[in-house]
Design a protein around this motif. Structure first.
Motif, PDB file in Angstrom:
ATOM      1  N   UNK A 138       0.181  11.908   0.597  1.00 41.66           N
ATOM      2  CA  UNK A 138       0.629  11.602   1.951  1.00 41.66           C
ATOM      3  C   UNK A 138       1.642  12.646   2.414  1.00 41.66           C
ATOM      4  N   UNK A 139       1.821  12.821   3.730  1.00 37.59           N
ATOM      5  CA  UNK A 139       2.830  13.747   4.236  1.00 37.59           C
ATOM      6  C   UNK A 139       4.226  13.343   3.774  1.00 37.59           C
ATOM      7  N   UNK A 140       5.129  14.305   3.693  1.00 41.30           N
ATOM      8  CA  UNK A 140       6.477  14.032   3.213  1.00 41.30           C
ATOM      9  C   UNK A 140       7.356  13.533   4.350  1.00 41.30           C
ATOM     10  N   UNK A 141       7.037  12.377   4.835  1.00 42.99           N
ATOM     11  CA  UNK A 141       7.865  11.725   5.841  1.00 42.99           C
ATOM     12  C   UNK A 141       7.667  10.233   5.693  1.00 42.99           C
ATOM     13  N   UNK A 142       8.400   9.449   6.464  1.00 44.55           N
ATOM     14  CA  UNK A 142       8.326   8.001   6.335  1.00 44.55           C
ATOM     15  C   UNK A 142       6.926   7.507   6.684  1.00 44.55           C
ATOM     16  N   UNK A 143       6.419   6.633   5.838  1.00 39.60           N
ATOM     17  CA  UNK A 143       5.104   6.064   6.070  1.00 39.60           C
ATOM     18  C   UNK A 143       5.196   4.566   5.883  1.00 39.60           C
ATOM     19  N   UNK A 144       4.777   3.789   6.860  1.00 39.69           N
ATOM     20  CA  UNK A 144       4.764   2.340   6.729  1.00 39.69           C
ATOM     21  C   UNK A 144       3.330   1.886   6.552  1.00 39.69           C
ATOM     22  N   UNK A 145       3.011   1.389   5.357  1.00 40.65           N
ATOM     23  CA  UNK A 145       1.645   0.971   5.073  1.00 40.65           C
ATOM     24  C   UNK A 145       1.394  -0.466   5.502  1.00 40.65           C
ATOM     25  N   UNK A 146       2.357  -1.329   5.233  1.00 41.16           N
ATOM     26  CA  UNK A 146       2.216  -2.738   5.584  1.00 41.16           C
ATOM     27  C   UNK A 146       3.566  -3.398   5.474  1.00 41.16           C
ATOM     28  N   UNK A 147       3.625  -4.660   5.849  1.00 44.67           N
ATOM     29  CA  UNK A 147       4.898  -5.379   5.761  1.00 44.67           C
ATOM     30  C   UNK A 147       5.286  -5.646   4.321  1.00 44.67           C
ATOM     31  N   UNK A 148       4.349  -5.542   3.394  1.00 43.13           N
ATOM     32  CA  UNK A 148       4.657  -5.829   1.997  1.00 43.13           C
ATOM     33  C   UNK A 148       4.896  -4.573   1.177  1.00 43.13           C
ATOM     34  N   UNK A 149       4.729  -3.393   1.790  1.00 41.57           N
ATOM     35  CA  UNK A 149       4.909  -2.155   1.028  1.00 41.57           C
ATOM     36  C   UNK A 149       5.501  -1.091   1.933  1.00 41.57           C
ATOM     37  N   UNK A 150       6.748  -0.711   1.667  1.00 43.19           N
ATOM     38  CA  UNK A 150       7.442   0.270   2.489  1.00 43.19           C
ATOM     39  C   UNK A 150       7.727   1.497   1.650  1.00 43.19           C
ATOM     40  N   UNK A 151       7.255   2.648   2.103  1.00 47.17           N
ATOM     41  CA  UNK A 151       7.515   3.887   1.382  1.00 47.17           C
ATOM     42  C   UNK A 151       8.468   4.729   2.215  1.00 47.17           C
ATOM     43  N   UNK A 152       9.561   5.176   1.600  1.00 44.54           N
ATOM     44  CA  UNK A 152      10.603   5.872   2.349  1.00 44.54           C
ATOM     45  C   UNK A 152      10.877   7.243   1.748  1.00 44.54           C
ATOM     46  N   UNK A 153      10.844   8.253   2.599  1.00 46.97           N
ATOM     47  CA  UNK A 153      11.393   9.572   2.283  1.00 46.97           C
ATOM     48  C   UNK A 153      10.907  10.188   0.976  1.00 46.97           C
ATOM     49  N   UNK A 154       9.625  10.379   0.817  1.00 48.63           N
ATOM     50  CA  UNK A 154       9.146  11.168  -0.305  1.00 48.63           C
ATOM     51  C   UNK A 154       9.600  12.613  -0.088  1.00 48.63           C
ATOM     52  N   UNK A 155       9.863  13.418  -1.114  1.00 47.82           N
ATOM     53  CA  UNK A 155       9.662  13.077  -2.508  1.00 47.82           C
ATOM     54  C   UNK A 155      10.924  12.639  -3.239  1.00 47.82           C
ATOM     55  N   UNK A 156      12.097  12.578  -2.570  1.00 50.44           N
ATOM     56  CA  UNK A 156      13.328  12.240  -3.277  1.00 50.44           C
ATOM     57  C   UNK A 156      13.349  10.795  -3.753  1.00 50.44           C
ATOM     58  N   UNK A 157      12.828   9.889  -2.950  1.00 50.57           N
ATOM     59  CA  UNK A 157      12.764   8.481  -3.339  1.00 50.57           C
ATOM     60  C   UNK A 157      11.446   7.872  -2.895  1.00 50.57           C
ATOM     61  N   UNK A 158      11.056   6.839  -3.587  1.00 48.41           N
ATOM     62  CA  UNK A 158       9.948   5.995  -3.157  1.00 48.41           C
ATOM     63  C   UNK A 158      10.446   4.559  -3.180  1.00 48.41           C
ATOM     64  N   UNK A 159      10.131   3.821  -2.145  1.00 49.21           N
ATOM     65  CA  UNK A 159      10.595   2.442  -2.052  1.00 49.21           C
ATOM     66  C   UNK A 159       9.422   1.515  -1.792  1.00 49.21           C
ATOM     67  N   UNK A 160       9.340   0.474  -2.589  1.00 44.52           N
ATOM     68  CA  UNK A 160       8.296  -0.532  -2.454  1.00 44.52           C
ATOM     69  C   UNK A 160       8.943  -1.898  -2.259  1.00 44.52           C
ATOM     70  N   UNK A 161       8.299  -2.757  -1.527  1.00 40.37           N
ATOM     71  CA  UNK A 161       8.817  -4.120  -1.393  1.00 40.37           C
ATOM     72  C   UNK A 161       7.671  -5.115  -1.394  1.00 40.37           C
ATOM     73  N   UNK A 162       7.810  -6.147  -2.202  1.00 43.78           N
ATOM     74  CA  UNK A 162       6.832  -7.227  -2.253  1.00 43.78           C
ATOM     75  C   UNK A 162       7.521  -8.488  -2.738  1.00 43.78           C
ATOM     76  N   UNK A 163       7.170  -9.614  -2.138  1.00 42.28           N
ATOM     77  CA  UNK A 163       7.708 -10.917  -2.542  1.00 42.28           C
ATOM     78  C   UNK A 163       9.236 -10.932  -2.581  1.00 42.28           C
ATOM     79  N   UNK A 164       9.861 -10.248  -1.635  1.00 42.81           N
ATOM     80  CA  UNK A 164      11.315 -10.283  -1.531  1.00 42.81           C
ATOM     81  C   UNK A 164      12.056  -9.342  -2.451  1.00 42.81           C
ATOM     82  N   UNK A 165      11.327  -8.582  -3.275  1.00 42.22           N
ATOM     83  CA  UNK A 165      11.955  -7.673  -4.237  1.00 42.22           C
ATOM     84  C   UNK A 165      11.723  -6.236  -3.781  1.00 42.22           C
TER      85      UNK A 165
END
Length: 298
Positions: free
Chosen positions: A21-48
């Motif tokens: 994916x491009x190196x910028x913010x990408x919102x795939x769905x409300x259950x999975x948030x990816x932020x600021x590749x490549x320094x960090x990756x952020x995922x969210x599901x079931x409140x975690x």
């Protein structure tokens, strides 16, 4: 299936989808948030929310960009009642090697240096002020500001091969700001030994000193993380938020003031809908049905 297990499955399912994916913010769905590749990756599901530092090239150094990414990932939508806890990982063999020394040379100037350390303070205070528990999951070395990051998190779990150090004096830069968090987490003699010698302490020594909460084998790490996450998610978010806020507030006061403020907090807690629901569920021997809010009992 546990909350944490479902989160891991969701993360695993989405990892393949984000490659390339491009190196910028990408919102795939409300259950999975990816932020600021490549320094960090952020995922969210079931409140975690799982935040992974992925800058292997810099040993997950806390550069200005990395710290800004972490602040954004930790504070993003943090008042959403569905968010229950945050996990912080470092990819590779180093959790974080601390500040990026390339950003601290004289050519960058004093103003830039001030910005770096002010941003670091924002990150650490942001963790403490987060309404939900922030858990450091350490596999390997946590050094200097990386050790500060571990000391600042509410809970820290590490593998047996992890180590922790504040070696700044070795390079002519005393770990003054890392020492703020470390000296509040461990006894003064341990903090002084770490800061003055720069020598690392082992995972077991870190546990004995109070720098980490648990030490487990590599094979047991995710099981232990899941256990902690499931326990947190089974509780009222509002009650934990109230408790976390007071925990840090009372640490900065004298004992008499702490007890006086604690009395007020306990009374306010009992006045919450979730406070009374907890008592009723205990008396009725059933699972509590939390509102996760701050509604008062009428």
């Amino acid at each position: 299936m546990s909350v944490a297990t479902r989160m891991s499955l969701a993360v695993g399912k989405h990892v393949a989808r984000i490659r390339g994916k491009p190196k910028h913010k990408v919102s795939l769905s409300t259950s999975c948030l990816i932020v600021n590749e490549p320094l960090t990756k952020t995922f969210q599901a079931d409140g975690v929310r799982k935040i992974v530092m992925t800058s292997n090239k810099t040993r997950n150094a806390l550069s200005l960009s990395m710290m800004e990414d972490l602040i954004e990932s930790i504070t993003h939508n943090q008042n959403d009642p569905s968010l229950r806890c945050i996990l912080l990982y470092g990819e590779g063999r180093v959790f974080s090697a601390g500040h990026n020394l390339k950003e601290l040379t004289s050519k960058d100037g004093t103003e830039h240096h001030q910005l770096v350390f002010a941003t670091c303070s924002r990150l650490m205070l942001g963790i403490m002020q987060s309404p939900v528990p922030v858990i450091a999951v350490v596999q390997g070395l946590a050094a200097a500001a990386g050790c500060q990051l571990v000391a600042t998190c509410d809970i820290a779990v590490c593998t047996e091969n992890s180590s922790f150090s504040t070696p700044g004096a070795n390079f002519g830069i005393f770990c003054s700001t890392p020492g703020i968090a470390v000296a509040r987490a461990v006894p003064r003699k341990i903090a002084a030994h770490m800061l003055f010698t720069g020598l690392p302490i082992t995972a077991e020594e870190a546990l004995q000193a109070g720098l980490v909460s648990k030490v487990v084998s590599q094979d047991s790490l995710e099981e232990e993380v899941h256990k902690i996450v499931d326990s947190i998610c089974a509780k009222s978010r509002s009650v934990l938020e109230l408790g976390k806020k007071f925990l840090y507030q009372q640490l900065e006061t004298d004992i008499r003031t702490a007890y006086r403020l604690g009395e007020e907090v306990m009374v306010n807690n009992l006045g919450l809908v979730d406070g009374q629901e907890g008592i009723r569920s205990f008396m009725e021997k059933r699972k509590a049905c939390w509102s996760h809010g701050f509604e008062k009992v009428h």
